[in-house]
Design an enzyme around this catalytic site. Structure first.
Site, short mmCIF file in Angstrom:
data_model
loop_
_atom_site.label_atom_id
_atom_site.label_comp_id
_atom_site.label_asym_id
_atom_site.label_seq_id
_atom_site.Cartn_x
_atom_site.Cartn_y
_atom_site.Cartn_z
N ARG A 207 0.84 -1.20 0.00
CA ARG A 207 0.00 0.00 0.00
C ARG A 207 0.88 1.25 0.00
O ARG A 207 0.63 2.22 -0.70
CB ARG A 207 -0.94 -0.03 1.21
CG ARG A 207 -2.02 -1.11 1.07
CD ARG A 207 -3.14 -0.97 2.08
NE ARG A 207 -2.80 -1.45 3.39
CZ ARG A 207 -3.15 -2.65 3.90
NH1 ARG A 207 -3.87 -3.49 3.16
NH2 ARG A 207 -2.80 -2.99 5.10
N PHE A 223 -11.86 -4.88 -4.96
CA PHE A 223 -11.70 -5.73 -3.78
C PHE A 223 -11.05 -4.88 -2.68
O PHE A 223 -10.04 -5.25 -2.09
CB PHE A 223 -10.84 -6.96 -4.08
CG PHE A 223 -11.28 -7.74 -5.30
CD1 PHE A 223 -12.24 -8.73 -5.20
CD2 PHE A 223 -10.76 -7.45 -6.56
CE1 PHE A 223 -12.65 -9.44 -6.31
CE2 PHE A 223 -11.17 -8.15 -7.68
CZ PHE A 223 -12.12 -9.16 -7.57
N ASP A 245 -16.19 -3.21 -3.26
CA ASP A 245 -16.09 -4.46 -2.52
C ASP A 245 -17.48 -5.06 -2.40
O ASP A 245 -18.47 -4.33 -2.30
CB ASP A 245 -15.48 -4.26 -1.13
CG ASP A 245 -14.95 -5.55 -0.55
OD1 ASP A 245 -13.72 -5.77 -0.57
OD2 ASP A 245 -15.76 -6.38 -0.07
N ASN A 273 -20.19 -6.60 -6.88
CA ASN A 273 -19.31 -7.66 -7.36
C ASN A 273 -18.31 -7.05 -8.35
O ASN A 273 -18.70 -6.48 -9.36
CB ASN A 273 -20.16 -8.74 -8.03
CG ASN A 273 -19.33 -9.92 -8.50
OD1 ASN A 273 -18.20 -9.75 -8.97
ND2 ASN A 273 -19.88 -11.10 -8.35
N ALA A 274 -17.03 -7.19 -8.08
CA ALA A 274 -16.00 -6.55 -8.90
C ALA A 274 -16.07 -7.01 -10.36
O ALA A 274 -15.83 -6.22 -11.26
CB ALA A 274 -14.63 -6.83 -8.31
N ASP A 294 -6.96 -6.65 -5.81
CA ASP A 294 -6.47 -7.42 -4.65
C ASP A 294 -7.55 -8.40 -4.20
O ASP A 294 -8.11 -8.27 -3.11
CB ASP A 294 -6.08 -6.47 -3.52
CG ASP A 294 -5.47 -7.21 -2.32
OD1 ASP A 294 -5.02 -8.35 -2.50
OD2 ASP A 294 -5.45 -6.63 -1.22
N CYS A 334 -3.16 -13.63 -3.62
CA CYS A 334 -2.72 -14.14 -2.32
C CYS A 334 -2.95 -15.65 -2.22
O CYS A 334 -2.97 -16.21 -1.14
CB CYS A 334 -3.45 -13.41 -1.20
SG CYS A 334 -5.23 -13.62 -1.25
#
Ligand code: SAH
Length: 390
Positions: A207, A223, A245, A273-274, A294, A334
């Site tokens: 960040r 997100f 988000d 919803n992205a 992300d 991730c």
């Protein structure tokens, strides 16, 4: 003490210091033990490899605690926890909020401790460590002198270990909505209602890395959770920031975080919803100069990798199409099942489809407070690619 003997030829990983012993590698466990007990681990010829705690119900049947022939007791745990504190002191300058214990990488498999200012949040995600929860809490009180220790043991992985889900204070108490300092900004961390332990500390340095790149730009943070990247971009001088988000709750906290940092008028947050939101923006001809992706781990297991790859490809492709020439794409994954090479290939593939060129500004990863063992590279899970799109 019971002794777990490994099959012939199945000792190499454990001998090299890898913390996981799979059920398929174990020839047998001799002696009496209860699930969660510490057992000796020896190779096929009886050579001592170390000690770990056992859970016959788990595929990862033994998690190694030490390669030495030492007692696993309160003083052992104190040494481990002291070492974890000391490592953060040496590597994190004067930060007050960070991951204090990162399981396997701190030689305490299954244990997570996050420090948010003077509050601690703990997860014990395996039976063998859960048993020591009370002892661990009292050692942490002594070492860190926190206001309190809150348990976030509502993670679904506990089901696999036969552990009930529970949350609440293990010691002391504090207001479960904490305001932490991060890179000179302030963020509300709700350790009771937030995801995981409340805040994603593994992205702190990433960040920080986007602050200087955001100046003057129109930014989209997909997100966004509680607005971590969005608020950093705004503080870096972004012209306009939009965050998306799916969690209505997270978006509410994101708005609060923007106001808290004096950038409430630059930031706008939408619950949605992205995937749909990206598609809608493409259709309406919106353009951005920086997009952050992300997402949560799309690949929760190796089996779901194919679907995950499709998901990563789709959001990256859509984001690239939405970027003006010279725009910045900050693309994260991730998921530890999606290797760095595979992730890079997915982004490459998205670029290819878009007909655009991209160059790597920076390749980043999880922060220093989330180290991983060289012998256990699966602990390397967070990829963060910063690209400039032509
Ligand atoms: N960037 C954040 C962390 C993101 S965690 C930070 O720096 O703090 C992933 C987020 O994705 C979660 O907040 C989750 O609610 C959200 N999410 C999951 N699926 C989503 C979807 N399909 N569309 C939008 N958001 C989603």
């Amino acid at each position: 003490m019971a002794v777990a003997q490994l099959k012939r030829g199945e000792h190499h990983r454990t001998a090299s210091g890898h913390p996981w012993v799979y059920r398929t590698e174990i020839l047998g466990i001799n002696g009496r033990y209860e699930p969660g007990d510490v057992v000796d681990v020896v190779d096929f010829r009886g050579r001592f490899l170390g000690k770990g705690y056992v859970n016959p119900a788990s595929q990862i049947t033994i998690r190694m605690l030490t390669r030495r022939d030492e007692r696993v007791d309160e003083s052992f745990l104190r040494r481990r926890l002291e070492a974890a504190c000391e490592y953060r002191r040496r590597t994190l300058d004067s930060r007050k909020s960070y991951r204090l214990v990162f399981g396997e990488a701190d030689f305490l498999p299954g244990l997570i401790v996050d420090k948010f200012e003077d509050c601690l949040v703990v997860q014990t995600l395996a039976l063998g460590i859960d048993r020591w929860k009370g002892v661990i809490a009292s050692i942490l009180e002594e070492l860190v002198r926190p206001a309190g220790i809150y348990e976030r043991n509502d993670a679904p992985v506990r089901d696999l270990e036969g552990l009930e889900r529970r949350t609440g204070f293990l010691a002391g108490s504090f207001d479960t909505r904490i305001v932490i300092g991060e890179n000179g900004l302030r963020f509300v961390v709700d350790v009771e209602n937030g995801q995981k332990t409340g805040h994603f500390l593994d992205q702190v340095e990433n960040r920080r890395a986007i602050v200087g790149l955001a100046s003057g730009r129109r930014v989209l943070d997909c997100f966004c959770y509680t607005g971590g990247f969005a608020v950093h971009a705004a503080a870096g001088g972004a012209r306009e920031v939009e965050g998306i988000d799916v969690s209505e709750w997270a978006v509410g906290v994101a708005r609060e975080n923007a106001r808290l940092n004096g950038v409430g008028d630059i930031c706008r947050f939408v619950a949605g919803n992205a995937f749909d939101e990206l598609r809608a923006r493409e259709r309406s001809g919106e353009r951005y100069d920086m997009i952050v992706l992300d997402p949560p781990a799309f690949a929760k297991s190796r089996a779901s990798l194919e679907d995950a790859v499709r998901g990563y490809k789709e959001i990256n492709l859509r984001a690239i199409r939405l970027l003006n020439p010279g725009g910045i794409l900050v693309s994260c994954s991730c998921s530890r099942h999606l290797t760095e090479d595979l992730f890079f290939a997915v982004v490459q593939d998205a670029l290819l489809d878009s007909g655009r060129a991209g160059r790597v500004v920076e390749k980043r990863t999880q922060g220093r407070d989330h180290p991983y063992l060289v012998v256990a590279p699966e602990g390397y899970y967070l990829k963060c690619l910063i690209l400039e799109i032509d």
